[in-house]
Scaffold this motif. Structure first.
Motif, mmCIF file in Angstrom:
data_model
loop_
_atom_site.group_PDB
_atom_site.id
_atom_site.type_symbol
_atom_site.label_atom_id
_atom_site.label_comp_id
_atom_site.label_asym_id
_atom_site.label_seq_id
_atom_site.Cartn_x
_atom_site.Cartn_y
_atom_site.Cartn_z
ATOM 1 N N VAL A 64 -74.953 -39.056 -23.281
ATOM 2 C CA VAL A 64 -73.987 -39.745 -21.877
ATOM 3 C C VAL A 64 -73.659 -38.176 -21.656
ATOM 4 O O VAL A 64 -72.732 -37.080 -20.887
ATOM 5 C CB VAL A 64 -73.568 -40.625 -21.880
ATOM 6 C CG1 VAL A 64 -72.466 -40.654 -20.718
ATOM 7 C CG2 VAL A 64 -74.639 -41.679 -21.369
ATOM 8 N N LEU A 65 -72.873 -37.996 -23.460
ATOM 9 C CA LEU A 65 -72.048 -36.826 -23.197
ATOM 10 C C LEU A 65 -72.436 -35.505 -23.457
ATOM 11 O O LEU A 65 -72.219 -34.905 -22.860
ATOM 12 C CB LEU A 65 -71.305 -36.852 -25.297
ATOM 13 C CG LEU A 65 -70.400 -36.327 -25.271
ATOM 14 C CD1 LEU A 65 -69.379 -36.221 -24.549
ATOM 15 C CD2 LEU A 65 -70.379 -35.900 -26.942
ATOM 16 N N TYR A 66 -73.751 -35.337 -23.284
ATOM 17 C CA TYR A 66 -74.667 -33.628 -22.806
ATOM 18 C C TYR A 66 -74.510 -33.351 -21.802
ATOM 19 O O TYR A 66 -74.126 -32.609 -21.602
ATOM 20 C CB TYR A 66 -76.057 -34.273 -23.996
ATOM 21 C CG TYR A 66 -77.147 -32.912 -23.146
ATOM 22 C CD1 TYR A 66 -77.024 -31.554 -23.545
ATOM 23 C CD2 TYR A 66 -78.170 -33.333 -22.791
ATOM 24 C CE1 TYR A 66 -77.758 -30.645 -23.171
ATOM 25 C CE2 TYR A 66 -78.799 -32.543 -22.001
ATOM 26 C CZ TYR A 66 -78.741 -31.064 -22.182
ATOM 27 O OH TYR A 66 -79.306 -30.377 -21.806
ATOM 28 N N ASP A 67 -74.589 -34.567 -20.603
ATOM 29 C CA ASP A 67 -74.456 -34.144 -19.034
ATOM 30 C C ASP A 67 -73.903 -34.241 -18.922
ATOM 31 O O ASP A 67 -73.169 -33.323 -17.875
ATOM 32 C CB ASP A 67 -75.592 -35.594 -18.404
ATOM 33 C CG ASP A 67 -76.571 -35.513 -18.804
ATOM 34 O OD1 ASP A 67 -77.939 -35.258 -19.532
ATOM 35 O OD2 ASP A 67 -77.460 -36.654 -17.884
ATOM 36 N N LEU A 68 -72.975 -35.259 -18.890
ATOM 37 C CA LEU A 68 -71.125 -34.678 -18.803
ATOM 38 C C LEU A 68 -70.536 -33.175 -19.363
ATOM 39 O O LEU A 68 -70.198 -32.494 -18.597
ATOM 40 C CB LEU A 68 -70.416 -35.370 -19.223
ATOM 41 C CG LEU A 68 -69.943 -37.175 -18.942
ATOM 42 C CD1 LEU A 68 -69.577 -37.580 -19.997
ATOM 43 C CD2 LEU A 68 -69.839 -37.103 -17.442
ATOM 44 N N GLN A 69 -70.806 -32.532 -20.777
ATOM 45 C CA GLN A 69 -70.212 -31.353 -20.897
ATOM 46 C C GLN A 69 -71.293 -30.183 -20.531
ATOM 47 O O GLN A 69 -70.874 -29.585 -19.926
ATOM 48 C CB GLN A 69 -71.097 -31.055 -22.254
ATOM 49 C CG GLN A 69 -69.988 -31.987 -22.938
ATOM 50 C CD GLN A 69 -69.959 -31.756 -24.560
ATOM 51 O OE1 GLN A 69 -69.257 -32.270 -25.882
ATOM 52 N NE2 GLN A 69 -70.429 -30.563 -24.959
ATOM 53 N N ALA A 70 -72.715 -30.720 -19.469
ATOM 54 C CA ALA A 70 -73.343 -29.658 -18.798
ATOM 55 C C ALA A 70 -72.831 -29.545 -17.688
ATOM 56 O O ALA A 70 -72.972 -28.442 -17.238
ATOM 57 C CB ALA A 70 -74.937 -30.242 -19.241
ATOM 58 N N LEU A 71 -73.108 -30.846 -16.854
ATOM 59 C CA LEU A 71 -71.881 -30.608 -15.735
ATOM 60 C C LEU A 71 -70.640 -29.875 -15.721
ATOM 61 O O LEU A 71 -70.074 -28.597 -14.667
ATOM 62 C CB LEU A 71 -71.589 -31.813 -15.350
ATOM 63 C CG LEU A 71 -71.426 -32.297 -13.801
ATOM 64 C CD1 LEU A 71 -71.962 -31.798 -12.926
ATOM 65 C CD2 LEU A 71 -70.697 -33.924 -13.726
ATOM 66 N N SER A 72 -69.842 -30.156 -16.130
ATOM 67 C CA SER A 72 -68.828 -29.650 -16.693
ATOM 68 C C SER A 72 -68.826 -28.125 -17.333
ATOM 69 O O SER A 72 -68.310 -27.464 -16.176
ATOM 70 C CB SER A 72 -67.119 -29.657 -18.291
ATOM 71 O OG SER A 72 -67.335 -30.975 -17.709
ATOM 72 N N LYS A 73 -69.959 -27.311 -17.822
ATOM 73 C CA LYS A 73 -70.217 -25.959 -17.924
ATOM 74 C C LYS A 73 -70.262 -25.280 -16.153
ATOM 75 O O LYS A 73 -70.379 -24.306 -16.265
ATOM 76 C CB LYS A 73 -70.795 -25.705 -18.861
ATOM 77 C CG LYS A 73 -70.303 -25.859 -20.097
ATOM 78 C CD LYS A 73 -71.356 -25.091 -21.423
ATOM 79 C CE LYS A 73 -70.566 -24.766 -22.328
ATOM 80 N NZ LYS A 73 -71.716 -24.170 -23.538
ATOM 81 N N SER A 74 -71.324 -26.635 -16.073
ATOM 82 C CA SER A 74 -71.660 -25.551 -14.766
ATOM 83 C C SER A 74 -70.782 -25.335 -13.598
ATOM 84 O O SER A 74 -70.652 -24.496 -12.473
ATOM 85 C CB SER A 74 -72.779 -26.384 -13.949
ATOM 86 O OG SER A 74 -74.052 -26.730 -15.297
ATOM 87 N N ILE A 75 -69.906 -26.409 -13.474
ATOM 88 C CA ILE A 75 -68.669 -26.412 -12.052
ATOM 89 C C ILE A 75 -67.926 -25.292 -12.549
ATOM 90 O O ILE A 75 -67.099 -24.318 -11.655
ATOM 91 C CB ILE A 75 -67.760 -28.094 -12.513
ATOM 92 C CG1 ILE A 75 -68.888 -28.988 -12.117
ATOM 93 C CG2 ILE A 75 -66.148 -27.607 -11.634
ATOM 94 C CD1 ILE A 75 -67.886 -30.448 -12.053
ATOM 95 N N LYS A 76 -67.613 -24.709 -13.908
ATOM 96 C CA LYS A 76 -66.641 -24.077 -14.459
ATOM 97 C C LYS A 76 -67.110 -22.776 -14.199
ATOM 98 O O LYS A 76 -66.238 -21.419 -14.117
ATOM 99 C CB LYS A 76 -66.453 -23.780 -16.022
ATOM 100 C CG LYS A 76 -65.855 -22.926 -16.886
ATOM 101 C CD LYS A 76 -65.365 -23.275 -17.781
ATOM 102 C CE LYS A 76 -63.962 -22.121 -18.658
ATOM 103 N NZ LYS A 76 -64.156 -22.536 -20.090
ATOM 104 N N TYR A 77 -68.425 -23.198 -14.573
ATOM 105 C CA TYR A 77 -69.482 -21.335 -14.098
ATOM 106 C C TYR A 77 -69.467 -20.971 -12.738
ATOM 107 O O TYR A 77 -69.108 -19.577 -12.651
ATOM 108 C CB TYR A 77 -70.898 -21.185 -14.453
ATOM 109 C CG TYR A 77 -71.901 -19.638 -14.471
ATOM 110 C CD1 TYR A 77 -71.517 -18.914 -15.600
ATOM 111 C CD2 TYR A 77 -72.370 -19.967 -14.008
ATOM 112 C CE1 TYR A 77 -72.252 -17.848 -16.039
ATOM 113 C CE2 TYR A 77 -72.875 -18.268 -13.687
ATOM 114 C CZ TYR A 77 -73.042 -17.915 -15.216
ATOM 115 O OH TYR A 77 -73.754 -16.681 -14.686
ATOM 116 N N ILE A 78 -69.233 -21.792 -12.192
ATOM 117 C CA ILE A 78 -69.623 -21.739 -10.359
ATOM 118 C C ILE A 78 -68.385 -21.233 -9.773
ATOM 119 O O ILE A 78 -67.952 -20.116 -9.121
ATOM 120 C CB ILE A 78 -70.048 -23.304 -9.996
ATOM 121 C CG1 ILE A 78 -72.014 -23.276 -10.248
ATOM 122 C CG2 ILE A 78 -69.676 -23.233 -8.467
ATOM 123 C CD1 ILE A 78 -72.254 -24.507 -10.037
#
Length: 383
Positions: free
Chosen positions: A70-84
């Motif tokens: 769960v934590l992995y998915d949330l961190q990956a989502l945050s990273k994706s949004i930040k990169y975009i």
């Protein structure tokens, strides 16, 4: 350029797992030059690298037990949004594999909308039904699934049965869904019959080519090992039952042993796991028949591989399996004596009948489940 961010798999290159293989094939066989894939990878650093011309970004996530994913998915989502946001990307989609982060999506919804990001979900297949989870975790999976459906733009289902379930179960959210299947390789194994990898493996377990039934799957109750072993032991077939699985001598193992006493039957052979994909494909090709007892999930990768490689396939009669097997397989239920009877039917097939079933199953994979088709379907969706 259309930018597609894929989170929820452990990453590529794939070492194991259906989602990991899916992401690897999707990037490997990419056709459109107008798509750029960004793939999250679970790691112990935050490096970036390229694989199959996809930008892969590592996510360093703490090991906090069952909640790590769960934590992995949330961190990956945050990273994706930040990169975009930082790179001012337009025409972006985030595809989340599995339904782990539903309770948190409402927090991200406004940000996603403001940035014009589409959120797609692959809901996987009834994870909340799996016996490996204790009841509180199963309840979380179901609740999370509901909120993933509610807060996403599209559900990409790899089974029509799962698509129908999403539409029915969550009709009050009026979910938008589409169906794109999982894929399978059509090519035969690169190993020939005399290759040491296959001959040594067969010799190690005293197995003869075309003289064994095969089971491949995780060692969990919902894959119906008890039914398959018990029914095979009832049969008089002069062949082995070869079981490739991550067997653990746990409570499930002890119950299975108590219920079937399988160690008394020399035909029953637990042979551990096989992670060499070419060797596993060759084992499938050399099997007389494959038995598939999976009762939970959508389109199962192991079933697709068997349909592509093994002459005769005996499938548990549930909607997910019939959707794939169609008229290219034999079917059994969990009633006493039914599978042993189906095994007897397989034993008495004439050569022409076996060839017809084998060709039918191969044609099903070619027409509906080739990676070439699946990649086309996904690229059409993304573009």
């Amino acid at each position: 350029m259309t930018n597609i961010f894929i989170i929820g798999s452990k990453g590529i290159p794939a070492k194991y797992g259906g989602f990991e293989t899916f992401v690897e094939k999707l990037t490997l066989y990419k056709k459109s030059k107008d798509i750029m894939y960004h793939v999250s990878c679970m790691a112990e650093d935050d490096e970036e690298f390229y694989f199959n011309k996809a930008r892969c970004f590592n996510v360093n996530v703490k090991n906090i037990g069952p909640a790590k994913a769960v934590l992995y998915d949330l961190q990956a989502l945050s990273k994706s949004i930040k990169y975009i946001e930082e790179n001012k990307l337009r025409d972006t989609t985030i595809l989340v594999l599995a339904c782990r982060i539903g309770p948190f999506l409402a927090f991200y919804k406004k940000k996603l909308k403001d940035l014009g990001i589409s959120l797609y979900i692959n809901p996987d297949g009834h994870e909340w039904k799996r016996s490996k989870w204790i009841m509180p975790i199963r309840a979380y999976w179901k609740y999370s699934e509901k909120l993933m459906v509610k807060n996403s733009d599209l559900q990409v289902c790899d089974s029509r049965g799962i698509e129908e379930y999403i539409q029915t179960e969550y009709m009050n959210y009026n979910p938008k869904t589409t169906f794109i299947a999982y894929g399978a390789e059509l090519a035969k194994s690169k190993l020939d019959g005399k290759d040491k990898a296959i001959t040594n493996w067969l010799d190690k377990f005293s197995i003869k080519k075309k003289e064994f039934y095969l089971i491949v799957g995780r060692f969990v109750p919902e894959n119906n090992f008890e039914t398959m072993i018990r029914e095979f032991m009832k049969s008089d077939v002069d062949k082995d039952l070869v079981i490739i699985t991550n067997v653990k001598k746990n409570k499930f193992y002890e119950k299975l042993l108590k219920e079937t006493n399988f160690t008394s039957d020399k035909r029953i052979k637990f042979v551990g796991t096989v992670y060499n994909s070419e060797l596993l494909k060759k084992i499938r090709e050399e099997a007389f028949a494959y038995i598939h007892g999976h009762s939970v999930g959508g389109t199962n990768p192991s079933l697709l591989e068997a349909m592509s490689s093994t002459d005769i396939n005996l499938l548990l009669d549930v909607s997910f399996n019939k959707e794939v097997g169609k008229n290219g397989a034999l079917y059994f239920n969990k009633e006493d004596g039914d599978l042993s009877s189906t095994i007897d039917d397989a034993e008495h097939l004439k050569k022409a009948e076996t060839e017809k079933i084998s060709q039918t199953s191969t044609n099903i994979i070619k027409k509906f489940y080739s990676w070439d088709k699946i990649v086309d379907d996904y690229e059409e969706l993304f573009l």
